[in-house]
Design a protein around this motif. Sequence first.
Motif, PDB file in Angstrom:
ATOM      1  N   HIS A 122       0.858  -1.190   0.000  1.00  0.00           N
ATOM      2  CA  HIS A 122       0.000   0.000   0.000  1.00  0.00           C
ATOM      3  C   HIS A 122       0.895   1.240   0.000  1.00  0.00           C
ATOM      4  O   HIS A 122       1.552   1.517   0.997  1.00  0.00           O
ATOM      5  CB  HIS A 122      -0.913   0.022   1.224  1.00  0.00           C
ATOM      6  N   TYR A 123       0.884   1.961  -1.121  1.00  0.00           N
ATOM      7  CA  TYR A 123       1.767   3.105  -1.290  1.00  0.00           C
ATOM      8  C   TYR A 123       0.983   4.384  -1.573  1.00  0.00           C
ATOM      9  O   TYR A 123      -0.146   4.338  -2.049  1.00  0.00           O
ATOM     10  CB  TYR A 123       2.716   2.882  -2.471  1.00  0.00           C
ATOM     11  N   ALA A 124       1.650   5.503  -1.317  1.00  0.00           N
ATOM     12  CA  ALA A 124       1.184   6.813  -1.763  1.00  0.00           C
ATOM     13  C   ALA A 124       2.313   7.395  -2.611  1.00  0.00           C
ATOM     14  O   ALA A 124       3.490   7.261  -2.255  1.00  0.00           O
ATOM     15  CB  ALA A 124       0.892   7.725  -0.583  1.00  0.00           C
ATOM     16  N   ALA A 125       1.950   7.997  -3.722  1.00  0.00           N
ATOM     17  CA  ALA A 125       2.957   8.594  -4.601  1.00  0.00           C
ATOM     18  C   ALA A 125       2.579  10.030  -4.905  1.00  0.00           C
ATOM     19  O   ALA A 125       1.425  10.323  -5.244  1.00  0.00           O
ATOM     20  CB  ALA A 125       3.063   7.806  -5.904  1.00  0.00           C
ATOM     21  N   GLU A 126       3.549  10.909  -4.761  1.00  0.00           N
ATOM     22  CA  GLU A 126       3.401  12.296  -5.187  1.00  0.00           C
ATOM     23  C   GLU A 126       4.298  12.458  -6.404  1.00  0.00           C
ATOM     24  O   GLU A 126       5.495  12.150  -6.352  1.00  0.00           O
ATOM     25  CB  GLU A 126       3.825  13.258  -4.085  1.00  0.00           C
ATOM     26  N   ILE A 127       3.694  12.906  -7.504  1.00  0.00           N
ATOM     27  CA  ILE A 127       4.422  13.008  -8.764  1.00  0.00           C
ATOM     28  C   ILE A 127       4.219  14.404  -9.329  1.00  0.00           C
ATOM     29  O   ILE A 127       3.075  14.849  -9.519  1.00  0.00           O
ATOM     30  CB  ILE A 127       3.924  11.954  -9.774  1.00  0.00           C
ATOM     31  N   GLY A 169      -3.265  -3.173  -9.369  1.00  0.00           N
ATOM     32  CA  GLY A 169      -4.277  -4.185  -9.105  1.00  0.00           C
ATOM     33  C   GLY A 169      -3.718  -5.597  -9.092  1.00  0.00           C
ATOM     34  O   GLY A 169      -4.388  -6.523  -8.684  1.00  0.00           O
ATOM     35  N   GLY A 170      -2.476  -5.752  -9.535  1.00  0.00           N
ATOM     36  CA  GLY A 170      -1.819  -7.054  -9.507  1.00  0.00           C
ATOM     37  C   GLY A 170      -0.709  -7.021  -8.475  1.00  0.00           C
ATOM     38  O   GLY A 170      -0.948  -7.096  -7.279  1.00  0.00           O
ATOM     39  N   GLU A 171       0.520  -6.864  -8.969  1.00  0.00           N
ATOM     40  CA  GLU A 171       1.667  -6.761  -8.058  1.00  0.00           C
ATOM     41  C   GLU A 171       1.550  -5.532  -7.165  1.00  0.00           C
ATOM     42  O   GLU A 171       2.035  -5.527  -6.043  1.00  0.00           O
ATOM     43  CB  GLU A 171       2.968  -6.678  -8.845  1.00  0.00           C
ATOM     44  N   LEU A 172       0.934  -4.494  -7.686  1.00  0.00           N
ATOM     45  CA  LEU A 172       0.750  -3.256  -6.940  1.00  0.00           C
ATOM     46  C   LEU A 172      -0.706  -3.177  -6.511  1.00  0.00           C
ATOM     47  O   LEU A 172      -1.590  -2.926  -7.318  1.00  0.00           O
ATOM     48  CB  LEU A 172       1.137  -2.065  -7.816  1.00  0.00           C
ATOM     49  N   HIS A 173      -0.944  -3.434  -5.240  1.00  0.00           N
ATOM     50  CA  HIS A 173      -2.310  -3.548  -4.736  1.00  0.00           C
ATOM     51  C   HIS A 173      -3.006  -2.196  -4.596  1.00  0.00           C
ATOM     52  O   HIS A 173      -4.142  -2.041  -5.016  1.00  0.00           O
ATOM     53  CB  HIS A 173      -2.301  -4.280  -3.394  1.00  0.00           C
ATOM     54  N   ALA A 174      -2.340  -1.225  -3.971  1.00  0.00           N
ATOM     55  CA  ALA A 174      -2.974   0.074  -3.721  1.00  0.00           C
ATOM     56  C   ALA A 174      -1.957   1.192  -3.876  1.00  0.00           C
ATOM     57  O   ALA A 174      -0.854   1.115  -3.335  1.00  0.00           O
ATOM     58  CB  ALA A 174      -3.574   0.093  -2.329  1.00  0.00           C
ATOM     59  N   LEU A 175      -2.350   2.233  -4.617  1.00  0.00           N
ATOM     60  CA  LEU A 175      -1.482   3.385  -4.820  1.00  0.00           C
ATOM     61  C   LEU A 175      -2.336   4.644  -4.797  1.00  0.00           C
ATOM     62  O   LEU A 175      -3.154   4.863  -5.692  1.00  0.00           O
ATOM     63  CB  LEU A 175      -0.737   3.280  -6.163  1.00  0.00           C
ATOM     64  N   ALA A 176      -2.164   5.436  -3.765  1.00  0.00           N
ATOM     65  CA  ALA A 176      -2.841   6.739  -3.672  1.00  0.00           C
ATOM     66  C   ALA A 176      -1.983   7.745  -4.437  1.00  0.00           C
ATOM     67  O   ALA A 176      -0.791   7.880  -4.169  1.00  0.00           O
ATOM     68  CB  ALA A 176      -2.978   7.161  -2.218  1.00  0.00           C
ATOM     69  N   LEU A 177      -2.583   8.419  -5.402  1.00  0.00           N
ATOM     70  CA  LEU A 177      -1.830   9.346  -6.266  1.00  0.00           C
ATOM     71  C   LEU A 177      -2.131  10.796  -5.934  1.00  0.00           C
ATOM     72  O   LEU A 177      -3.293  11.175  -5.726  1.00  0.00           O
ATOM     73  CB  LEU A 177      -2.191   9.120  -7.728  1.00  0.00           C
ATOM     74  N   GLN A 178      -1.085  11.581  -5.963  1.00  0.00           N
ATOM     75  CA  GLN A 178      -1.211  13.038  -5.930  1.00  0.00           C
ATOM     76  C   GLN A 178      -0.315  13.526  -7.050  1.00  0.00           C
ATOM     77  O   GLN A 178       0.909  13.311  -7.018  1.00  0.00           O
ATOM     78  CB  GLN A 178      -0.762  13.612  -4.587  1.00  0.00           C
ATOM     79  N   THR A 179      -0.904  14.134  -8.074  1.00  0.00           N
ATOM     80  CA  THR A 179      -0.145  14.593  -9.237  1.00  0.00           C
ATOM     81  C   THR A 179      -0.310  16.083  -9.410  1.00  0.00           C
ATOM     82  O   THR A 179      -1.353  16.659  -9.075  1.00  0.00           O
ATOM     83  CB  THR A 179      -0.616  13.878 -10.520  1.00  0.00           C
ATOM     84  N   SER A 180       0.721  16.734  -9.959  1.00  0.00           N
ATOM     85  CA  SER A 180       0.649  18.165 -10.230  1.00  0.00           C
ATOM     86  C   SER A 180       1.770  18.549 -11.187  1.00  0.00           C
ATOM     87  O   SER A 180       2.733  17.794 -11.382  1.00  0.00           O
ATOM     88  CB  SER A 180       0.765  18.978  -8.935  1.00  0.00           C
ATOM     89  N   SER A 181       1.633  19.740 -11.758  1.00  0.00           N
ATOM     90  CA  SER A 181       2.707  20.301 -12.544  1.00  0.00           C
ATOM     91  C   SER A 181       3.521  21.216 -11.600  1.00  0.00           C
ATOM     92  O   SER A 181       3.014  21.635 -10.553  1.00  0.00           O
ATOM     93  CB  SER A 181       2.168  21.086 -13.733  1.00  0.00           C
ATOM     94  N   PRO A 182       4.760  21.536 -11.959  1.00  0.00           N
ATOM     95  CA  PRO A 182       5.572  22.392 -11.093  1.00  0.00           C
ATOM     96  C   PRO A 182       4.922  23.759 -10.930  1.00  0.00           C
ATOM     97  O   PRO A 182       4.267  24.262 -11.841  1.00  0.00           O
ATOM     98  CB  PRO A 182       6.897  22.508 -11.841  1.00  0.00           C
ATOM     99  N   LYS A 183       5.123  24.358  -9.805  1.00  0.00           N
ATOM    100  CA  LYS A 183       4.550  25.693  -9.518  1.00  0.00           C
ATOM    101  C   LYS A 183       5.355  26.772 -10.168  1.00  0.00           C
ATOM    102  O   LYS A 183       6.479  26.672 -10.436  1.00  0.00           O
ATOM    103  CB  LYS A 183       4.498  25.906  -8.009  1.00  0.00           C
TER     104      LYS A 183
END
Length: 77
Positions: A32-37, A63-77
């Motif tokens: 279970h991961y969270a990623a900020e990109i 959904g397979g090897e990676l069960h859960a990924l909370a995403l936060q995405t944005s462009s640079p400020k």
Amino acid sequence: MPMSARDIEKLIKDAIPDAVVTIRDLAGDGDHYAAEIVSESFRGKSRVQQHQMVYKALQGNMGGELHALALQTSSPK
């Protein structure tokens, strides 16, 4: 077998080379991961389009090897 944070980051950076990626293991279980990109390539795209770019980068592992990924995405400020 779960994916490592390093593997997730590599897949994202391979597909989105300018991405600044921060990954946190939310449960300490490697499942279970969270990623900020942050990427210039997200500029002008909707949140849904940004997330689709990340899911595509993960090459079907979501959904397979990676069960859960909370995403936060944005462009640079």
